[in-house]
Design a protein around this motif. Structure first.
Motif, PDB file in Angstrom:
ATOM      1  N   GLY A   1      47.035  42.462  43.369  1.00  0.00           N
ATOM      2  CA  GLY A   1      46.154  41.494  44.171  1.00  0.00           C
ATOM      3  C   GLY A   1      46.581  40.073  43.893  1.00  0.00           C
ATOM      4  O   GLY A   1      46.572  39.334  44.397  1.00  0.00           O
ATOM      5  N   ALA A   2      46.546  39.720  42.386  1.00  0.00           N
ATOM      6  CA  ALA A   2      46.869  38.416  42.057  1.00  0.00           C
ATOM      7  C   ALA A   2      48.240  37.988  42.695  1.00  0.00           C
ATOM      8  O   ALA A   2      48.449  36.885  43.076  1.00  0.00           O
ATOM      9  CB  ALA A   2      46.803  38.373  40.632  1.00  0.00           C
ATOM     10  N   LEU A   3      49.177  38.708  42.417  1.00  0.00           N
ATOM     11  CA  LEU A   3      50.457  38.381  42.924  1.00  0.00           C
ATOM     12  C   LEU A   3      50.523  38.301  44.526  1.00  0.00           C
ATOM     13  O   LEU A   3      51.202  37.320  44.963  1.00  0.00           O
ATOM     14  CB  LEU A   3      51.562  39.413  42.507  1.00  0.00           C
ATOM     15  CG  LEU A   3      51.987  39.236  41.062  1.00  0.00           C
ATOM     16  CD1 LEU A   3      52.902  40.723  40.645  1.00  0.00           C
ATOM     17  CD2 LEU A   3      52.377  38.283  40.407  1.00  0.00           C
ATOM     18  N   ALA A   4      50.020  38.908  45.137  1.00  0.00           N
ATOM     19  CA  ALA A   4      49.661  38.946  46.461  1.00  0.00           C
ATOM     20  C   ALA A   4      49.137  37.677  47.023  1.00  0.00           C
ATOM     21  O   ALA A   4      49.381  36.868  47.929  1.00  0.00           O
ATOM     22  CB  ALA A   4      49.064  40.213  47.261  1.00  0.00           C
ATOM     23  N   GLY A   5      48.144  37.261  46.123  1.00  0.00           N
ATOM     24  CA  GLY A   5      47.294  35.690  46.522  1.00  0.00           C
ATOM     25  C   GLY A   5      48.125  34.825  46.227  1.00  0.00           C
ATOM     26  O   GLY A   5      48.189  33.768  46.766  1.00  0.00           O
TER      27      GLY A   5
ATOM     28  N   GLY B   1      44.982  39.671  35.459  1.00  0.00           N
ATOM     29  CA  GLY B   1      45.223  39.889  36.941  1.00  0.00           C
ATOM     30  C   GLY B   1      43.784  39.469  37.800  1.00  0.00           C
ATOM     31  O   GLY B   1      43.780  38.883  38.804  1.00  0.00           O
ATOM     32  N   GLN B   2      42.741  40.182  37.041  1.00  0.00           N
ATOM     33  CA  GLN B   2      41.365  39.951  37.800  1.00  0.00           C
ATOM     34  C   GLN B   2      41.127  38.425  37.883  1.00  0.00           C
ATOM     35  O   GLN B   2      40.555  38.215  38.822  1.00  0.00           O
ATOM     36  CB  GLN B   2      40.436  40.767  37.068  1.00  0.00           C
ATOM     37  CG  GLN B   2      39.155  40.665  37.793  1.00  0.00           C
ATOM     38  CD  GLN B   2      38.134  41.394  36.860  1.00  0.00           C
ATOM     39  OE1 GLN B   2      38.190  41.864  35.830  1.00  0.00           O
ATOM     40  NE2 GLN B   2      36.808  41.672  37.334  1.00  0.00           N
TER      41      GLN B   2
ATOM     42  N   LEU C   1      41.512  39.209  53.044  1.00  0.00           N
ATOM     43  CA  LEU C   1      41.725  40.555  53.207  1.00  0.00           C
ATOM     44  C   LEU C   1      42.969  41.290  52.494  1.00  0.00           C
ATOM     45  O   LEU C   1      43.111  42.327  52.039  1.00  0.00           O
ATOM     46  CB  LEU C   1      41.363  40.905  54.958  1.00  0.00           C
ATOM     47  CG  LEU C   1      41.782  42.520  55.094  1.00  0.00           C
ATOM     48  CD1 LEU C   1      40.605  43.137  54.557  1.00  0.00           C
ATOM     49  CD2 LEU C   1      41.798  42.304  56.800  1.00  0.00           C
ATOM     50  N   PHE C   2      44.232  40.315  52.678  1.00  0.00           N
ATOM     51  CA  PHE C   2      45.249  41.071  52.414  1.00  0.00           C
ATOM     52  C   PHE C   2      45.507  41.231  51.094  1.00  0.00           C
ATOM     53  O   PHE C   2      46.074  42.052  50.310  1.00  0.00           O
ATOM     54  CB  PHE C   2      46.400  40.181  52.972  1.00  0.00           C
ATOM     55  CG  PHE C   2      46.626  40.108  54.517  1.00  0.00           C
ATOM     56  CD1 PHE C   2      47.132  41.507  55.221  1.00  0.00           C
ATOM     57  CD2 PHE C   2      46.161  39.153  55.246  1.00  0.00           C
ATOM     58  CE1 PHE C   2      47.072  41.316  56.660  1.00  0.00           C
ATOM     59  CE2 PHE C   2      46.187  39.275  56.573  1.00  0.00           C
ATOM     60  CZ  PHE C   2      46.618  40.255  57.141  1.00  0.00           C
ATOM     61  N   THR C   3      45.126  40.216  50.062  1.00  0.00           N
ATOM     62  CA  THR C   3      45.185  40.278  48.663  1.00  0.00           C
ATOM     63  C   THR C   3      44.364  41.417  48.037  1.00  0.00           C
ATOM     64  O   THR C   3      44.681  42.168  47.028  1.00  0.00           O
ATOM     65  CB  THR C   3      44.698  38.864  47.800  1.00  0.00           C
ATOM     66  OG1 THR C   3      43.339  38.550  48.277  1.00  0.00           O
ATOM     67  CG2 THR C   3      45.634  37.668  48.444  1.00  0.00           C
TER      68      THR C   3
END
Length: 440
Positions: free
Chosen positions: A204-208, A144-145, A165-167
């Protein structure tokens, strides 16, 4: 439509690019900061274990950072050249590299984590247990990182830093919410801190992925087992020096922890606290520095050298202005900082001096950081690597070892002050030489 990187007023562009990154880096820094604050409530041994984990986590981040820096400069330059096909090839190659890095990290974890803590914990098995529990989970589930590094840099490279910012918000808020649940309610200790961290990274990765697919179609990407090798070479050529510098720096921190172990495990905990605080206190500086890499790269590709000069000037001035209020707080209230980490009397005594000295270090480092970032934007990665290794690795370790022979723990921190001051002049000389060479 012209890209704003080549047209917008530079004083405005530096801030509009940097401020979202500042906020994002602040949120991202809360990963380790919040972990340390919560873990310090378990025991000082747990905080020391997290501090000992930091150099290995730096190694993990180094791989992601190298990929991110390389793809950032390569994609921004391709966008400046308006070569859309090249943009796609680089993006797909970056995703492939991220997966390979995760595999490497997992192998290193299985081979070396237990050995590392047996070596570094000074025979304290409680520290070793806390450390192994935390670090093994962070490394084995680091996919994920690695993904987050890539998808965040896609939006930065295209000048859409606000999406970054959102991720990171999704990742860090998840971590902050889950930390107390896993650590205290479920009584998982340092394992809980690690689980909360990796879940946040995957969020965060999925949001990205979602944000890039929906709002950053300028950079199409997919995973492939047959990436463009030239694109991988471009990413590695620019990014590898950054990776190497951070890997070397992680080894330097291991060596610094070894030096501090001669004094006490509490000294290691204090050093770890200062490293965590750096991430919080220098977000403005690093936000601006991360922001100027694609700005310099784009204007280098577009051959707009005067805009690059402007970027350097505004980056230094804005960084100083934004950092000074924090400098004042750190110098005046170091005891309040240490209280966040449930400091014992001994830890407070060592920590107050360390916080004040590191506050000065972070101010002096600003011109060196700006020049190193600008050199990356010019694809002068070797020059950037040399400066960074000098100020973060070679000089601090040599000076730290010499000063430690005096037997005064509070003097060791001055090694970092002296290192930053020494590097300023060669940094200016190297920048002038490399800038002139790329535009001849």
């Amino acid at each position: 439509m012209d890209n704003k990187m080549g047209t917008e007023k530079m004083s405005k562009l530096i801030l509009t690019t940097g401020v979202p990154l500042m906020l994002s880096l602040l949120i991202n820094s809360l990963y380790n900061f919040v972990d340390s604050v919560f873990v310090s409530r378990i025991a000082e041994e747990a905080l020391t274990a997290i501090s000992l984990s930091a150099p290995v986590q730096m190694f993990v981040s180094a791989l992601g950072l190298g990929n991110a820096v390389g793809l950032n400069a390569a994609i921004s330059k391709a966008l400046g050249e308006k070569n859309n096909e090249k943009v796609t090839r680089i993006a797909c190659a970056a995703v492939f590299v991220a997966v390979c890095e995760w595999i490497l990290i997992s192998v290193v974890c299985l081979i070396g984590v237990r050995w590392y803590f047996d070596w570094q914990c000074g025979g304290n098995q409680m520290i070793a247990k806390y450390g192994c529990d935390y670090l093994s989970i962070c490394m084995l589930l680091s996919l994920g990182q690695m993904g987050q590094w890539v998808f965040d840099r896609f939006v930065i490279a295209s000048g859409k830093s606000h999406l970054f910012l959102f991720t990171l918000s999704a990742a860090s808020i998840t971590n902050i919410i889950l930390d107390p649940i896993f650590i205290f309610i479920l009584h998982l200790g340092t394992k809980g801190a690690a689980i909360a961290t990796v879940i946040g990274q995957f969020v965060g990765a999925l949001a990205g992925i979602y944000i890039n697919r929906k709002w950053n179609k300028e950079i199409p990407f997919r995973f492939t087992l047959h990436p463009d090798m030239e694109s991988i070479k471009d990413i590695i050529r620019v990014g590898f020096p950054s990776t190497l510098v951070q890997v070397v720096t992680s080894f330097v921190n291991v060596a610094m922890n070894t030096i501090l172990q001669e004094f006490s495990s509490t000294a290691i905990a204090v050093f770890g606290v200062c490293c965590r605080m750096q991430g919080i206190c220098t977000v403005a500086v690093h936000g601006i520095n991360n922001g100027i890499i694609p700005i310099v790269a784009y204007n280098y590709g577009a051959r707009l050298k005067e805009r690059i000069r402007e970027a350097i000037k505004y980056a230094i001035v804005d960084s100083v202005i934004l950092y000074v209020p924090l400098l004042i707080i750190l110098v005046m209230f170091p005891d309040k900082v240490m209280m966040l980490f449930n400091a014992s009397g001994t830890m407070m005594e060592i920590g107050e001096s360390a916080v004040r000295i590191f506050a000065l270090v972070w101010l002096i480092s600003i011109p060196n950081l700006v020049i190193s970032s600008a050199l990356q934007g010019l694809s002068k990665a070797n020059s950037s690597m040399f400066l960074t290794m000098l100020r973060q690795a070679i000089l601090p370790l040599l000076l730290g070892y010499v000063i430690s022979r005096m037997g005064q723990i509070n003097l060791i921190w001055f090694a970092f002050v002296i290192a930053e001051m020494i590097v300023i002049y060669p940094a200016i000389i190297i920048w002038k030489h490399d800038f002139k060479s790329v535009f001849e």
